[in-house]
Design an enzyme around this catalytic site. Structure first.
Site, short mmCIF file in Angstrom:
data_model
loop_
_atom_site.label_atom_id
_atom_site.label_comp_id
_atom_site.label_asym_id
_atom_site.label_seq_id
_atom_site.Cartn_x
_atom_site.Cartn_y
_atom_site.Cartn_z
N ARG A 85 0.98 -1.24 0.03
CA ARG A 85 -0.09 -0.06 0.05
C ARG A 85 0.76 1.30 0.05
NH1 ARG A 85 -4.47 -1.92 4.36
NH2 ARG A 85 -4.97 -3.89 3.44
N ARG A 124 2.89 1.15 10.51
CA ARG A 124 2.16 1.37 9.16
C ARG A 124 3.24 1.31 7.97
NH1 ARG A 124 -2.52 4.32 7.44
NH2 ARG A 124 -2.86 4.80 9.62
N GLU A 146 -5.30 -1.29 15.29
CA GLU A 146 -6.04 -2.00 14.75
C GLU A 146 -5.48 -3.12 13.78
OE1 GLU A 146 -8.21 0.02 11.49
OE2 GLU A 146 -8.37 -1.79 10.42
N SER A 199 -10.06 -6.01 10.51
CA SER A 199 -11.16 -5.37 9.96
C SER A 199 -12.08 -6.52 9.44
CB SER A 199 -11.00 -4.02 9.25
OG SER A 199 -11.85 -3.34 8.90
N ARG A 247 1.24 -5.56 13.17
CA ARG A 247 1.02 -4.87 14.39
C ARG A 247 0.72 -5.92 15.38
NH1 ARG A 247 -3.76 -0.48 11.87
NH2 ARG A 247 -1.83 0.54 10.52
#
Length: 448
Positions: A289, A304, A376, A379, A415
């Site tokens: 990403r 990130r 997070e 999801s 994470r």
RNA sequence: GGUGAGGUGGCUGAGUGGUCGAAAGCAGCGCUUUGCUAAAGCGCCGUAGUCCAAAAGGCUACCGAGGGUUCGAAUCCCUCCCUCACCGCCA
């Protein structure tokens, strides 16, 4: 020369593809739903944020115009077809047909104009529909942003870590990552795991895939990581979010931003038998990403990245079962954190914070002591038929109907890695791993 | 990278300019025959859009995609995409 060729190729591809989309109006939201219940659609979209009401009105206005143009055009086409058949008969009978031929030819200009008009109206309508997100489910809490996301479950407690440290410091002191050399290879936003650090990453992958395939009933898939444009459209990453994707090969292929894309698209353009459903897949892929526009936000260490590993869970099911499938999907993801003994909470995203294609989303956030924050790691979303429409994924019922699709991280690795290091930190600087990982990692503690 | 062959309905597979939306077979659905199963017979059976208040029904588009020729294109021409086979190269 090369660049020109590449750009031309890209342009041609785009045009061809958008034209294909225009042909099928069965995309995104069902236009019939908009026609029949405009007020209810507007009300539900309004809970996501302002501006959609006018978009719906614009779509409907174009819809009236478009249908009128199409009806006119179809009348002319019917007449042309009728006359052409007459011509065929006359010719077969060796009779003169030049008068009829002239008559049909005289109308071609009019037909051309109407054809262009109706194609333009369809393209405009499609363009507007592309920018309308999925409808939130009625039960989703209404809110403007992340601050309105209710916590619905909390598991475990914040671990007692004597003096919390950031995972980067922990990992560097134990030789688990080599950030400086990662920069040398790829620039910022990439990780390089080394030694026990690389082994821990591999241990986590195996643990996650084994859990979901052996205990939760998912079929393991190892998909391609380079993905064609139409698949990216199918799951909704394109065209709206192209800036966040890495494209290669002149824009013809994209690096997978999540396994959701290749795995959900496995059955695109298919008509499944109801007995096949639900289909449940678990897949590991690296995820790429650009994270455009997120500079400075949570950019510390592994939180990130432009590339990270993730195990993704994907389900394809009957419409009437998707609500229950979302609950069990979320439970499957939560199980990861429970087995690792990591404190987490589950929140439901409010209408203003939900992803574009989702009808309902749960986020799972793991506690990271060194960050003093929840991160997070998963999801889990029910897309209902939003993606299925885009990829024409149906099942055989009384008639062909769109499947429902769901997916959820099971979970993101980086994470999870952060939480494990920061939660397992001992006063002597070593890190104790949870028992579930011992057989995978081959040791109970990471030390110098 | 080179050469060649192809892309037609859920599947297999005919179809080289005029009732072709498309033969035939398989699968599926309905009915009949039948003690059950099996088999046989008959019928139905693509997708989407649009017209109509709706049903019935009508019309339009779709034979990989886009464009062209023509009164008329699955069929002829051009471009692109994809698949397969063989050769070369290679983990």
């Amino acid at each position: 020369m090369v660049i020109i060729a590449v750009l031309r190729g890209h342009g041609i591809f785009c045009l061809a593809h958008s034209a294909k989309i225009v042909q099928s109006v069965q995309l995104m939201l069902d236009i019939r739903l908009l026609r029949e219940n405009p007020d209810s659609v507007k009300a539900r979209l309004a809970t996501r944020g302002p501006g959609y009401e006018s978009a719906v009105d614009a779509v409907l206005a174009l819809d009236v115009e478009r249908r009128s143009a199409e009806t006119n055009l179809q009348g002319l086409q019917a007449e042309r077809n009728r006359l052409s058949k007459e011509i065929g008969k006359l010719r077969a009978a060796k009779q003169d047909s030049s008068a009829l031929e002239a008559e049909v030819k005289a109308r071609s200009a009019e037909m051309q104009v109407l054809t262009e008009k109706s194609e333009k109206l369809a393209a405009d309508q499609h363009g507007l529909l592309l920018n309308i997100p999925n409808l939130p489910q009625p039960g989703v809490p209404v809110g403007a942003d992340a601050s309105a996301n209710p916590v619905i479950r909390v598991w475990g407690e914040k671990p007692a870590v004597a003096s919390p440290r950031d995972h980067v410091a922990i990992a560097e002191s134990l030789g688990l990552i080599d950030p400086d050399r990662a920069v040398k290879i790829s620039g910022s936003g990439f990780a390089c795991y080394t030694g026990a650090g690389a082994r821990l990453e591999r241990a986590l992958l195996n643990f996650l895939l084994d859990l979901h395939t052996r205990e939760h009933g998912y079929t393991e898939v190892s998909p391609p990581f380079l993905i064609r444009r139409e698949c990216m459209v199918g799951t909704g990453q394109l065209p709206k979010f192209e800036d966040d994707m890495y494209g290669v090969d002149g824009g013809g292929l994209f690096l997978a931003p999540t396994a959701e894309v290749p795995v959900t698209n496995l059955h695109r353009e298919e008509i499944l038998q109801p007995a096949q459903l639900p289909i449940k897949y678990a897949a590991y892929t690296p995820c790429f990403r650009r994270e455009a526009g997120s500079a400075g936000r949570e950019t510390r260490g592994l939180i990130r990245m432009h590339q990270f590993d993730k195990v993704e869970l994907v389900k394809i099911c009957l419409p009437e079962n998707s609500d229950a499938e979302l609950e069990s999907l979320t439970a499957d993801a939560e199980r990861v954190l429970q087995l690792l003994g990591l404190h987490y909470r589950t929140i439901v995203l409010c209408t203003g914070d939900m992803g574009f294609g989702s009808a309902k989303t749960y986020d799972i956030e793991v506690w990271a002591p060194g960050q003093n924050a929840y991160l997070e790691v998963s999801s889990c979303s029910n897309f209902e038929d939003y993606q299925a429409r885009r990829m024409n994924l149906r099942f055989k019922g009384d008639k062909n109907r769109f499947c429902h699709t769901l997916n959820g991280s099971g979970t993101a690795l980086a994470r999870l890695y952060v939480a494990l290091l920061e939660s397992g930190l001992q006063p002597d600087g070593s890190v104790v791993l949870p028992p579930a990982l011992h057989p995978y990692f081959g040791a109970e503690v990471i030390k110098k």
